[in-house]
Every structure is written in structure tokens, then in C-alpha cells.
Enzyme design. Structure first.
Site, PDB file in Angstrom:
ATOM      1  N   TRP A 158       0.817  -1.222   0.000  1.00  0.00           N
ATOM      2  CA  TRP A 158       0.000   0.000   0.000  1.00  0.00           C
ATOM      3  C   TRP A 158       0.847   1.267   0.000  1.00  0.00           C
ATOM      4  O   TRP A 158       0.314   2.346  -0.104  1.00  0.00           O
ATOM      5  CB  TRP A 158      -0.943   0.011   1.204  1.00  0.00           C
ATOM      6  CG  TRP A 158      -1.900  -1.125   1.161  1.00  0.00           C
ATOM      7  CD1 TRP A 158      -1.783  -2.309   1.812  1.00  0.00           C
ATOM      8  CD2 TRP A 158      -3.113  -1.218   0.391  1.00  0.00           C
ATOM      9  NE1 TRP A 158      -2.834  -3.138   1.508  1.00  0.00           N
ATOM     10  CE2 TRP A 158      -3.668  -2.482   0.639  1.00  0.00           C
ATOM     11  CE3 TRP A 158      -3.767  -0.348  -0.475  1.00  0.00           C
ATOM     12  CZ2 TRP A 158      -4.861  -2.905   0.049  1.00  0.00           C
ATOM     13  CZ3 TRP A 158      -4.949  -0.773  -1.061  1.00  0.00           C
ATOM     14  CH2 TRP A 158      -5.484  -2.034  -0.803  1.00  0.00           C
ATOM     15  N   HIS A 175      -6.607   4.351   1.600  1.00  0.00           N
ATOM     16  CA  HIS A 175      -7.833   4.197   0.813  1.00  0.00           C
ATOM     17  C   HIS A 175      -8.984   4.674   1.696  1.00  0.00           C
ATOM     18  O   HIS A 175      -8.787   4.961   2.876  1.00  0.00           O
ATOM     19  CB  HIS A 175      -8.035   2.746   0.359  1.00  0.00           C
ATOM     20  CG  HIS A 175      -7.763   1.713   1.429  1.00  0.00           C
ATOM     21  ND1 HIS A 175      -7.711   0.364   1.190  1.00  0.00           N
ATOM     22  CD2 HIS A 175      -7.536   1.848   2.764  1.00  0.00           C
ATOM     23  CE1 HIS A 175      -7.461  -0.276   2.318  1.00  0.00           C
ATOM     24  NE2 HIS A 175      -7.347   0.590   3.287  1.00  0.00           N
ATOM     25  N   ARG A 201      -0.781   7.848  -0.738  1.00  0.00           N
ATOM     26  CA  ARG A 201       0.189   6.771  -0.873  1.00  0.00           C
ATOM     27  C   ARG A 201       1.532   7.340  -1.279  1.00  0.00           C
ATOM     28  O   ARG A 201       1.602   8.318  -2.015  1.00  0.00           O
ATOM     29  CB  ARG A 201      -0.277   5.753  -1.928  1.00  0.00           C
ATOM     30  CG  ARG A 201      -1.458   4.960  -1.414  1.00  0.00           C
ATOM     31  CD  ARG A 201      -1.811   3.804  -2.284  1.00  0.00           C
ATOM     32  NE  ARG A 201      -3.192   3.406  -1.999  1.00  0.00           N
ATOM     33  CZ  ARG A 201      -3.904   2.587  -2.740  1.00  0.00           C
ATOM     34  NH1 ARG A 201      -3.380   2.071  -3.827  1.00  0.00           N
ATOM     35  NH2 ARG A 201      -5.140   2.284  -2.408  1.00  0.00           N
ATOM     36  N   GLN A 215     -10.707   8.992  -3.515  1.00  0.00           N
ATOM     37  CA  GLN A 215     -11.399   7.745  -3.764  1.00  0.00           C
ATOM     38  C   GLN A 215     -12.858   7.925  -3.406  1.00  0.00           C
ATOM     39  O   GLN A 215     -13.220   8.819  -2.636  1.00  0.00           O
ATOM     40  CB  GLN A 215     -10.835   6.633  -2.874  1.00  0.00           C
ATOM     41  CG  GLN A 215      -9.787   5.791  -3.559  1.00  0.00           C
ATOM     42  CD  GLN A 215      -9.475   4.532  -2.778  1.00  0.00           C
ATOM     43  OE1 GLN A 215      -9.899   4.373  -1.639  1.00  0.00           O
ATOM     44  NE2 GLN A 215      -8.731   3.645  -3.386  1.00  0.00           N
ATOM     45  N   VAL A 258     -12.100  -8.399  -0.019  1.00  0.00           N
ATOM     46  CA  VAL A 258     -13.238  -8.908  -0.795  1.00  0.00           C
ATOM     47  C   VAL A 258     -12.935 -10.318  -1.283  1.00  0.00           C
ATOM     48  O   VAL A 258     -11.785 -10.724  -1.438  1.00  0.00           O
ATOM     49  CB  VAL A 258     -13.560  -7.999  -2.012  1.00  0.00           C
ATOM     50  CG1 VAL A 258     -14.210  -6.701  -1.559  1.00  0.00           C
ATOM     51  CG2 VAL A 258     -12.317  -7.747  -2.837  1.00  0.00           C
ATOM     52  N   ALA A 312     -18.495  -4.237  -2.041  1.00  0.00           N
ATOM     53  CA  ALA A 312     -17.788  -2.985  -1.802  1.00  0.00           C
ATOM     54  C   ALA A 312     -17.035  -2.626  -3.073  1.00  0.00           C
ATOM     55  O   ALA A 312     -16.682  -3.502  -3.868  1.00  0.00           O
ATOM     56  CB  ALA A 312     -16.810  -3.122  -0.636  1.00  0.00           C
TER      57      ALA A 312
END
Ligand SMILES: [Zn+2]
Length: 344
Positions: A158, A175, A201, A215, A258, A312
């Protein structure tokens, strides 16, 4: 030279000089020179004592008359000069009431803000509520509750900007996903929210990457939610944003929070899918990641993952704005150049 001659000489010289005086400051100098206690007239009056008793009264009267006359001329001159100075002041401070006013420069919302508003409107029609979250997050919300434990290799990808790691891990959120857990902890299903906001980031900048970007997170949790609902929502989004001509694409992808995960792309509007610098000559622009919420994430906030499912997604707001307005380089969005921003 007799007393009377000296008196006449002083008077005529004083009057000539008085006529030359141009301002109040010069007038003061003049007063000192002729009428002041060390002035020429006063000096002459002191000589009265050296005159004879017969001469003295007439000389005294004459000298006094000159003093009165010069004083009167001095006062008159002072009045004239003061009035001129006041006039001059008025001219210098004059306001031209006939000049038109300066036009107010009216600002417009930044293209990214406009994009977020438009997205909020689109998702509101699909039943999603807009919420906001903190940009400085704990590792627990940014990673742990999203199924990215500290020993997980995914945590390294990340490129996180860490604020503090001595006591508790504090990061600039990488995020907007931490709000998934924050919302679910405070809500019982059904959940339908979007979370627009900044994320950070440690990343090299190029035409499509910035170290700070926006985002838009989406989350829906309920009893009967499937991947079809996710596809329907994102397809509707692409339709609303870019019209029926744009195509969307789902491909398998991996995100720890996810299962299954997909990446979601729309065909490049700048080159119409033929390939250009922005789409890296692939014809597709990746909008972000999506997928079905991982059971561990649901369990982590106390939801029954046997009963509830959800999807999501995370969208890159800048990319959407770039496609929408045909902006070829993400960096111009944050250069604050009015010539660029005024176009929106
Ligand atoms: Zn392209």
C-alpha cells in the site's frame, strides 16, 4: 542710515519675501526671520533706546505701524496658503465616482469536487447515503479490520505514509475503505453508503498517479446481496456518467477485504478505446477495485456472515474526472493554475 530708512528697508524686503513664500512651512521661516523674537524687526525696535527723546515717539509709532501691517499681511497669506493646501489634499484624495467597479472574480468548484457531487447524486438515486471519514487513521481500521493483518504481505503493497508507529500505528489512510468498518460498527444492516475523500500513498507521480488522490468507497450489506447487484450498480454508474456508448469491464483481481474481487474498468473516452498515453495504450481505464465483502470483514465488526452478504467498491475520482472532461494528465488537477481550473 536713519532709523526710518532701516525700517523701510525691512518692510519692503519682508513684503517681497512674503510674496515668494509658497507653502505654510516657508511661511513659518518667514515669520521667524521678520516678526520673531530674534527677527529683524524686533532687533530694530531694540535700537529705539539709542534715539534722542524727540525722535523716539515718532520712530516708535512708525515701527509699530510696520509691525501691525506685516502681521496683517502674514495672517492673510497664511489663510490663503492653508486653503490652497486643503484644496491640494482634496485633489490628491479624490475618488472618481464615475469609474466602474472592479468585477468580482467568481470561483467555481474544483473539477474533483464537481465529480464527487455528481457521483453522490448518482448514488443517492440508487439509495446510497454519502458519509465522510478521517484522513488520519489507525492501522486497525486502515488494515486489520479489512482483513490485512500486520504479518500479511499485502500490507506492504500500500506504500503507506506512516505518521506514528511508536505506540499505535497511525497512518494517512491509503484508501477510503477504513470507513467500511467504521460505518458497520455503528449500523445494523441494511447498509448502503458511499465514502468520498482523500487518500494518500507514497507513490511516484506520473500522468495517472499522484501521492494524494480521491477515492469514492461504496458499501452495501444486506441479506440477499450478490455479485449481480455490484455489476448492476457499477454499470448504472458508467451509464449515468459516460452515456450508453461506454463499455465497462470486470476482471478477476485480488483485494484482501473482498472475495471474489474484481477490477472495474471503462473504455477510454479520450482515445475511444484505441489506446493513448492516459490508458497506457490499452484502451481501458481502471476505475478501481470491487468485490463481495470478505466474511472476515463482516465478522470483524460483529455481523453474522452466514446471514449477511455485501459488496464494496473503490473508485478513483480523478480518473473519472479525467475521462469526463478529457484531462490527459492527473497532475494539472492539483497545480492550482487558474487558467486550467477556470475552464470548469
Ligand atoms: Zn486512451
Amino acid at each position: 542710515m536713519t532709523f526710518q530708512d532701516q525700517l523701510n528697508a525691512i518692510k519692503s524686503s519682508a513684503e517681497v519675501e512674503l510674496n515668494k513664500v509658497a507653502d505654510l512651512q516657508g511661511l513659518e521661516t518667514w515669520e521667524r526671520q521678520y516678526l520673531g523674537s530674534k527677527g529683524e524687526l524686533t532687533a530694530l525696535l531694540k535700537q529705539l533706546g539709542s534715539l534722542t527723546a524727540e525722535e523716539r515717539p515718532a520712530a516708535g509709532r512708525a515701527a509699530n505701524a510696520v509691525k501691525v501691517e506685516l502681521t496683517a499681511e502674514f495672517e492673510e497669506r497664511r489663510t490663503t496658503l492653508a486653503a490652497a493646501a486643503a484644496d491640494q489634499h482634496l485633489v490628491e484624495d479624490a475618488v472618481d465616482v464615475t469609474l466602474p467597479g472592479r468585477p468580482q472574480i467568481e470561483g467555481v468548484a474544483h473539477p474533483v469536487s464537481q465529480m464527487i457531487r455528481e457521483l453522490s447524486d448518482i448514488f443517492a438515486l440508487m439509495g446510497f447515503q454519502t458519509v465522510f471519514g478521517p484522513e488520519v487513521e489507525t492501522g486497525r481500521y486502515n488494515f486489520d479490520l479489512l482483513n490485512i493483518p500486520s504479518d500479511h504481505p499485502a500490507r506492504d503493497v500500500w506504500d503507506t505514509m506512516i505518521i506514528d508507529s511508536d505506540h499505535e500505528e497511525i497512518v494517512l489512510r491509503t484508501h477510503t475503505s477504513p470507513m467500511q468498518a467504521r460505518v458497520m460498527e455503528q449500523t445494523n444492516p441494511p447498509v448502503r453508503v458511499i465514502v468520498p475523500g482523500r487518500a494518500y500513498r507514497y507513490e511516484a507521480q506520473d500522468a495517472s498517479h499522484e501521492w494524494m488522490f480521491h477515492q469514492l468507497e461504496g458499501l452495501a450489506v444486506d441479506e440477499t446481496i450478490t455479485l449481480t447487484d455490484l455489476k448492476g450498480v457499477l454499470q448504472e454508474l458508467a451509464r449515468q456518467l459516460f452515456g450508453p456508448r461506454r463499455r465497462i469491464r470486470f476482471r478477476c483481481d485480488y483485494f484482501p477485504f473482498v472475495e471474489p474481487g474484481v477490477d472495474f474498468a471503462v473504455d477510454c473516452a479520450i482515445c475511444d478505446g484505441k489506446g493513448c498515453r492516459v490508458c497506457k495504450y490499452s484502451g481501458w481505464l481502471e476505475m478501481g477495485g470491487a468485490g463481495m465483502v470478505h466474511p472476515s470483514v463482516l465478522e470483524g465488526v460483529g455481523y453474522d456472515s452466514e446471514r449477511y452478504t455485501g459488496f464494496a467498491f473503490g473508485l478513483g475520482v480523478e480518473r473519472l474526472a479525467m475521462i469526463r472532461y478529457g484531462i490527459p494528465d492527473i497532475r494539472v488537477l492539483f497545480e492550482n493554475d487558474p487558467r486550467f481550473l477556470a475552464q470548469f
